[in-house]
Design an enzyme around this catalytic site. Structure first.
Site, short mmCIF file in Angstrom:
data_model
loop_
_atom_site.label_atom_id
_atom_site.label_comp_id
_atom_site.label_asym_id
_atom_site.label_seq_id
_atom_site.Cartn_x
_atom_site.Cartn_y
_atom_site.Cartn_z
N CYS A 1 0.08 3.79 2.76
CA CYS A 1 0.56 3.28 4.06
C CYS A 1 2.01 3.67 4.27
O CYS A 1 2.40 4.06 5.37
CB CYS A 1 0.43 1.76 4.13
N CYS B 1 0.83 -1.21 0.00
CA CYS B 1 0.00 0.00 0.00
C CYS B 1 0.86 1.26 0.00
O CYS B 1 1.58 1.52 0.97
CB CYS B 1 -0.91 -0.04 1.23
#
Length: 148
Positions: free
Chosen positions: A71, A68
Site C-alpha cells: 500500500c 501494508c
C-alpha cells in the site's frame, strides 16, 4: 455545506498552492493559472457518499491499510496518476482499519484493493500494487469502457 476537509495541493503547472475540497461540484482548477489540479481526498464510512459517489468525475478508490507495505508503495504511484489525469479523475483514499463498513461493503480480501467508481457504480477492480504506468493504463481503460 460540506463537513469534509480541504487539502492543499501544489499546482503542477505554476507551483501555486491551492485549497481543494474533498467534495465539490465540477473539477478543481488552479486559482492562478486555471489549469486542472490533482484531486486527492481521504474518504471514510461517514463521508464516502459525499466524497466518492456524488463526484462529477470517475473516482479511483484506494482501499489501503497503514501496516501494508505494498500500500505504501502504490500510494505515490496513484498520486502520480491523479496528477497526470488531473481534471479527468479523482483519487479517494480509504484506510480500511478506520472504515470497516467500507471494507465489508467492497469485500476487501487483500490490500491494496483499487476500484474505479463512476457515480457509485464499480467500473473496475484490482488488488495488489502496480507501477504508475500500469495503473494509468488500467484507469484509462476502465474509463474508456464506461464511455464506449
Amino acid at each position: 455545506m460540506s463537513t469534509v476537509e480541504a487539502t492543499k495541493v501544489t499546482c503542477p503547472h505554476c507551483g501555486r498552492t491551492n485549497r481543494v475540497p474533498a467534495a465539490a461540484e465540477g473539477r478543481p482548477t488552479c486559482g492562478n493559472c486555471k489549469q486542472p489540479l490533482p484531486w486527492i481526498a481521504d474518504a471514510g464510512d461517514d463521508d464516502f457518499t459525499e466524497v466518492v459517489e456524488q463526484a462529477t468525475v470517475p473516482v479511483v478508490v484506494d482501499l489501503w491499510a497503514t501496516w501494508c507495505g505494498p500500500c505504501r508503495m502504490v500510494s505515490p504511484a496513484l498520486e502520480k496518476v491523479a496528477t497526470e489525469l488531473a481534471g479527468t479523475i479523482k483519487l479517494a483514499k480509504v484506510d480500511i482499519d478506520k472504515n470497516p463498513r467500507l471494507a465489508r461493503r467492497f469485500e476487501v480480501q487483500a490490500v491494496p484493493t483499487l476500484l474505479v467508481l463512476d457515480k457509485g457504480q464499480t467500473l473496475a477492480r484490482q488488488s495488489g500494487a502496480a507501477p504508475a504506468a500500469a495503473l494509468r493504463r488500467w484507469v484509462e481503460q476502465s474509463i474508456t469502457a464506461r464511455e464506449g
